[in-house]
Design a protein around this motif. Structure first.
Motif, PDB file in Angstrom:
ATOM      1  N   ALA A 191      -9.010  -9.234  -6.517  1.00 22.93           N
ATOM      2  CA  ALA A 191      -7.963  -8.283  -6.114  1.00 22.93           C
ATOM      3  C   ALA A 191      -6.977  -8.038  -7.249  1.00 22.93           C
ATOM      4  CB  ALA A 191      -7.232  -8.802  -4.876  1.00 22.93           C
ATOM      5  N   GLY A 192      -6.618  -9.106  -7.951  1.00 23.61           N
ATOM      6  CA  GLY A 192      -5.690  -8.973  -9.073  1.00 23.61           C
ATOM      7  C   GLY A 192      -6.284  -8.179 -10.221  1.00 23.61           C
ATOM      8  N   LEU A 193      -7.566  -8.422 -10.516  1.00 19.32           N
ATOM      9  CA  LEU A 193      -8.233  -7.688 -11.592  1.00 19.32           C
ATOM     10  C   LEU A 193      -8.205  -6.187 -11.315  1.00 19.32           C
ATOM     11  CD1 LEU A 193      -9.985  -7.805 -14.197  1.00 19.32           C
ATOM     12  CD2 LEU A 193     -11.982  -7.880 -12.687  1.00 19.32           C
ATOM     13  N   ILE A 194      -8.533  -5.804 -10.089  1.00 13.42           N
ATOM     14  CA  ILE A 194      -8.550  -4.384  -9.727  1.00 13.42           C
ATOM     15  C   ILE A 194      -7.141  -3.798  -9.810  1.00 13.42           C
ATOM     16  CG2 ILE A 194      -8.900  -2.797  -7.786  1.00 13.42           C
ATOM     17  CD1 ILE A 194     -11.320  -4.536  -7.012  1.00 13.42           C
ATOM     18  N   ALA A 195      -6.142  -4.572  -9.385  1.00 13.77           N
ATOM     19  CA  ALA A 195      -4.756  -4.080  -9.431  1.00 13.77           C
ATOM     20  C   ALA A 195      -4.323  -3.775 -10.852  1.00 13.77           C
ATOM     21  CB  ALA A 195      -3.814  -5.111  -8.796  1.00 13.77           C
ATOM     22  N   PHE A 196      -4.651  -4.661 -11.788  1.00 15.66           N
ATOM     23  CA  PHE A 196      -4.235  -4.446 -13.179  1.00 15.66           C
ATOM     24  C   PHE A 196      -5.078  -3.374 -13.858  1.00 15.66           C
ATOM     25  CE2 PHE A 196      -2.229  -8.650 -12.670  1.00 15.66           C
ATOM     26  CZ  PHE A 196      -0.978  -8.344 -13.181  1.00 15.66           C
ATOM     27  N   VAL A 197      -6.375  -3.340 -13.579  1.00 19.72           N
ATOM     28  CA  VAL A 197      -7.234  -2.309 -14.165  1.00 19.72           C
ATOM     29  C   VAL A 197      -6.740  -0.920 -13.787  1.00 19.72           C
ATOM     30  CG1 VAL A 197      -9.510  -1.228 -13.944  1.00 19.72           C
ATOM     31  CG2 VAL A 197      -9.354  -3.650 -14.431  1.00 19.72           C
ATOM     32  N   THR A 198      -6.408  -0.735 -12.529  1.00 24.15           N
ATOM     33  CA  THR A 198      -6.088   0.604 -12.041  1.00 24.15           C
ATOM     34  C   THR A 198      -4.681   1.068 -12.403  1.00 24.15           C
ATOM     35  OG1 THR A 198      -5.537  -0.400  -9.888  1.00 24.15           O
ATOM     36  CG2 THR A 198      -7.745   0.528 -10.153  1.00 24.15           C
ATOM     37  N   GLU A 199      -3.686   0.206 -12.270  1.00 24.82           N
ATOM     38  CA  GLU A 199      -2.308   0.685 -12.483  1.00 24.82           C
ATOM     39  C   GLU A 199      -1.986   0.867 -13.964  1.00 24.82           C
ATOM     40  OE1 GLU A 199       1.223   2.120 -10.718  1.00 24.82           O
ATOM     41  OE2 GLU A 199      -0.771   1.645  -9.942  1.00 24.82           O
ATOM     42  N   ARG A 244       5.986 -12.293   6.652  1.00 23.56           N
ATOM     43  CA  ARG A 244       5.886 -11.658   7.970  1.00 23.56           C
ATOM     44  C   ARG A 244       4.435 -11.428   8.400  1.00 23.56           C
ATOM     45  NH1 ARG A 244       9.499  -9.171  11.162  1.00 23.56           N
ATOM     46  NH2 ARG A 244      11.095  -9.423   9.547  1.00 23.56           N
ATOM     47  N   ILE A 245       3.582 -10.966   7.468  1.00 26.50           N
ATOM     48  CA  ILE A 245       2.223 -10.588   7.886  1.00 26.50           C
ATOM     49  C   ILE A 245       1.125 -11.403   7.200  1.00 26.50           C
ATOM     50  CG2 ILE A 245       2.983  -8.238   8.392  1.00 26.50           C
ATOM     51  CD1 ILE A 245       1.656  -7.282   5.837  1.00 26.50           C
ATOM     52  N   GLY A 246       1.472 -12.288   6.253  1.00 27.50           N
ATOM     53  CA  GLY A 246       0.466 -13.095   5.567  1.00 27.50           C
ATOM     54  C   GLY A 246      -0.039 -12.431   4.292  1.00 27.50           C
ATOM     55  N   THR A 247      -0.671 -13.227   3.442  1.00 22.80           N
ATOM     56  CA  THR A 247      -1.086 -12.708   2.138  1.00 22.80           C
ATOM     57  C   THR A 247      -2.237 -11.706   2.239  1.00 22.80           C
ATOM     58  OG1 THR A 247      -2.433 -14.714   1.868  1.00 22.80           O
ATOM     59  CG2 THR A 247      -0.304 -14.666   0.763  1.00 22.80           C
ATOM     60  N   LYS A 248      -3.211 -11.966   3.102  1.00 21.83           N
ATOM     61  CA  LYS A 248      -4.345 -11.042   3.218  1.00 21.83           C
ATOM     62  C   LYS A 248      -3.870  -9.668   3.676  1.00 21.83           C
ATOM     63  CE  LYS A 248      -8.760 -10.200   5.520  1.00 21.83           C
ATOM     64  NZ  LYS A 248      -9.841 -10.745   6.383  1.00 21.83           N
ATOM     65  N   SER A 249      -3.036  -9.629   4.702  1.00 18.30           N
ATOM     66  CA  SER A 249      -2.537  -8.345   5.197  1.00 18.30           C
ATOM     67  C   SER A 249      -1.666  -7.652   4.160  1.00 18.30           C
ATOM     68  CB  SER A 249      -1.753  -8.550   6.493  1.00 18.30           C
ATOM     69  OG  SER A 249      -2.598  -9.042   7.519  1.00 18.30           O
ATOM     70  N   THR A 250      -0.947  -8.451   3.360  1.00 11.03           N
ATOM     71  CA  THR A 250      -0.132  -7.872   2.295  1.00 11.03           C
ATOM     72  C   THR A 250      -1.017  -7.230   1.232  1.00 11.03           C
ATOM     73  OG1 THR A 250       1.617  -9.499   2.654  1.00 11.03           O
ATOM     74  CG2 THR A 250       1.605  -8.363   0.525  1.00 11.03           C
ATOM     75  N   LEU A 251      -2.105  -7.918   0.857  1.00 10.49           N
ATOM     76  CA  LEU A 251      -3.051  -7.349  -0.107  1.00 10.49           C
ATOM     77  C   LEU A 251      -3.641  -6.042   0.406  1.00 10.49           C
ATOM     78  CD1 LEU A 251      -4.912 -10.622  -1.170  1.00 10.49           C
ATOM     79  CD2 LEU A 251      -3.638  -9.132  -2.713  1.00 10.49           C
ATOM     80  N   ILE A 295       5.051   0.370  -5.824  1.00 11.48           N
ATOM     81  CA  ILE A 295       5.374  -0.562  -4.737  1.00 11.48           C
ATOM     82  C   ILE A 295       4.095  -1.210  -4.207  1.00 11.48           C
ATOM     83  CG2 ILE A 295       6.287  -0.757  -2.382  1.00 11.48           C
ATOM     84  CD1 ILE A 295       8.251   1.478  -3.053  1.00 11.48           C
ATOM     85  N   GLY A 296       3.089  -0.376  -3.907  1.00 10.02           N
ATOM     86  CA  GLY A 296       1.830  -0.906  -3.390  1.00 10.02           C
ATOM     87  C   GLY A 296       1.146  -1.843  -4.364  1.00 10.02           C
ATOM     88  N   ASN A 297       1.116  -1.447  -5.646  1.00  9.69           N
ATOM     89  CA  ASN A 297       0.487  -2.270  -6.667  1.00  9.69           C
ATOM     90  C   ASN A 297       1.158  -3.630  -6.782  1.00  9.69           C
ATOM     91  OD1 ASN A 297       0.577  -2.900  -9.960  1.00  9.69           O
ATOM     92  ND2 ASN A 297      -1.440  -2.367  -9.161  1.00  9.69           N
ATOM     93  N   MET A 298       2.490  -3.658  -6.685  1.00  9.06           N
ATOM     94  CA  MET A 298       3.188  -4.928  -6.818  1.00  9.06           C
ATOM     95  C   MET A 298       2.966  -5.826  -5.602  1.00  9.06           C
ATOM     96  SD  MET A 298       4.694  -6.879  -8.766  1.00  9.06           S
ATOM     97  CE  MET A 298       4.533  -5.636 -10.034  1.00  9.06           C
ATOM     98  N   LEU A 299       2.818  -5.243  -4.410  1.00  7.58           N
ATOM     99  CA  LEU A 299       2.458  -6.055  -3.247  1.00  7.58           C
ATOM    100  C   LEU A 299       1.112  -6.732  -3.474  1.00  7.58           C
ATOM    101  CD1 LEU A 299       3.469  -3.710  -0.264  1.00  7.58           C
ATOM    102  CD2 LEU A 299       4.688  -5.729  -1.089  1.00  7.58           C
ATOM    103  N   VAL A 300       0.171  -6.008  -4.072  1.00  6.40           N
ATOM    104  CA  VAL A 300      -1.143  -6.587  -4.364  1.00  6.40           C
ATOM    105  C   VAL A 300      -1.031  -7.677  -5.425  1.00  6.40           C
ATOM    106  CG1 VAL A 300      -3.472  -6.121  -5.217  1.00  6.40           C
ATOM    107  CG2 VAL A 300      -2.347  -4.467  -3.729  1.00  6.40           C
TER     108      VAL A 300
END
Length: 482
Positions: A291-299, A345-352, A388-393
């Motif tokens: 998940a982190g790899l995709i977040a950094f590749v894309t943003e 509030r919603i957990g790490t998976k739901s945040t991702l 905002i979305g990218n940083m949540l991931v």
């Protein structure tokens, strides 16, 4: 158990396992500030020279073909040696490596600012890359061991992620400002007083952190993973420079993959592995890092695409284009500040998943950009919400990838996470550049550039969506709540 036995004692409850603390002490705040300042400075270094490269080339006599090595030499070392130094931090002391890396960063930045030849500048950039590879995982492991798993660590990682992403954006802006108003040399010099201040304060604030018994360092594992990452990153940079059909790029990428497979085999049979295979098989480690790899590749590659759009389609200057990303920086700061509360509030998976969906929608919206400056509102809105979305991931990835591991393995875990981050930053731009320029195919009109950027934006959004779906399918839910 009687009611008396349930009475709170010293902030806890007798007979009941106390939960992780939720209040940050004054000392922990100071530790956090010191570590965040160092990480922010490292993030700035990733992008501060991008705008200044042509000016540096003219000033020191770099040929156009060799100009890319100012960035490539740094990226090779920063990504290639991260996992190795992450484990070294576990074995020999995280604070010791953190301080040594900062000292090297300060010295190499001074040398780079004073450089009078291409050779000396490249030596300084290699040293800066090695310093980054040492300080980043050491600093992150000091953070994860100083803050217990739970709300405090989530908050600390949220702030760390926000400042690192903001630092990447700030570097692009600061590099343009310093180059225009002073000199490109100040892009190096600015590190020196910051590194010196942290070196003076850190020893009295941060405690040493290392295991009681020192295991052996896995030399074969260190050699294979470092060589594999170097080959992989070099292949990516060559693909970005010469295209994905370049023989050098393809051979380097193939060699990198083979060496990383060999690294896995070595780790399976090592008595003291650099990265235990059991850790690599953990879903939190594996899927968190994906998940982190995709977040950094894309943003990070989206920043490149929007820079191309702003300069080649709308005709903005490099400085104006850099300043427009301040809105993205604000979005990442907000996302990082909110991440801990969202995770609680919603957990790490739901945040991702939430962050990934927000980033995917915001990125896809940028496909609607037109060929005149009236479309700036869409770019600003899309990058702000996407930030905002990218940083949540990113924060969700850091929490996921470092959770459930003992303190003795935090350097290794943060080394893996940092390696993921730096490979993502390195590989994103070559991939999106190849897509955009391949579609342009020699056409130089603004319409052709807009078409190429639009296609790359859609693929970027699709990659984010695919990563979000993989997270939803394969990452187990966590029950942690604030």
């Amino acid at each position: 158990m009687s009611a008396v036995d349930e009475v709170s004692v010293a902030g806890g409850v007798r007979g009941v396992e106390p939960g992780p603390p939720t209040v940050m002490t004054g000392r922990l705040r100071l530790v956090l500030v010191v570590l965040l300042v160092a990480q922010f400075m490292l993030a700035v270094d990733f992008s501060i020279l991008n705008v200044a490269l042509p000016v540096i080339g003219k000033g020191l006599g770099f040929s156009l073909a060799n100009l890319q090595w100012i960035a490539t030499s740094f990226a090779l070392c920063a990504a290639g040696f991260t996992l190795f130094f992450g484990r070294v931090a576990d074995l020999f002391g995280r604070r010791r490596l953190f301080l040594a890396g900062l000292a090297l960063l300060g010295i190499s930045s001074l040398v780079g600012g004073l450089a009078t030849s291409p050779e000396l500048l490249l030596i300084a950039r290699v040293a800066q890359g090695l310093a980054t590879a040492a300080v980043t995982p050491a600093g992150l492991s000091l953070l994860t061991t100083a803050f217990p798993e739970g709300p405090l660590r989530d908050r600390a990682l949220g702030l760390n992620g926000a400042l690192m992403s903001a630092g990447f954006t700030t570097g692009a802006i600061l590099g343009g400002v310093l180059t225009d108003l002073l000199s490109w040399r100040w892009s190096f010099f600015i590190n020196v007083p910051v590194a010196l201040a942290v070196l003076i304060i850190a020893p009295s604030v941060i405690k040493e952190s290392k295991p009681e018994t020192r295991p052996k360092l896995d030399i074969p594992g260190a050699i294979t993973v470092t060589a594999g990452l170097l080959a992989l990153v070099f292949g990516m940079t060559q693909a970005g420079e010469h295209g994905w059909t370049s023989p050098t790029a393809l051979i380097s990428l193939a060699l990198g993959v083979l060496l990383l497979i060999l690294f896995y085999v070595v780790e399976k049979h090592s008595s003291s592995p650099l990265v235990p295979v059991s850790v690599l098989k953990r879903r939190t480690v594996a899927w968190g890092n994906i998940a982190g790899l995709i977040a950094f590749v894309t943003e990070t590659s989206l920043v490149f695409l929007m820079t191309l759009y702003l300069q080649e389609v709308l005709g903005y200057s490099a400085l104006s284009a850099g300043l427009s990303f301040g809105v993205l920086g604000i979005g990442t700061i907000i996302g990082g500040s909110l991440a801990a509360k969202v995770i609680g509030r919603i957990g790490t998976k739901s945040t991702l998943i939430t962050g990934g969906l927000l980033q995917a929608v915001a990125t896809a919206a940028l496909f609607g950009l037109g060929d005149d400056r009236s479309w700036m509102w869409l770019l600003l809105a899309g990058t702000f919400l996407g930030g905002i979305g990218n940083m949540l991931v990113i924060v969700g990835f850091m929490v996921t990838a470092t959770s459930g591991l003992p303190d003795s393995e935090q350097g290794m875990a943060t080394g893996l996470a940092t390696m993921t981050q730096q490979i993502g930053i390195t590989m994103g731009t070559p991939i999106m550049s190849a897509i955009a320029t391949g579609h342009i195919a020699g056409r130089t009109t603004s319409g052709a550039v807009l078409d190429g950027v639009g296609l790359a934006v859609l693929i970027n959004a699709a990659i984010v969506l695919a990563g979000t779906l993989l997270t939803a399918l394969f990452l187990r839910s966590d029950r942690r709540r604030a």
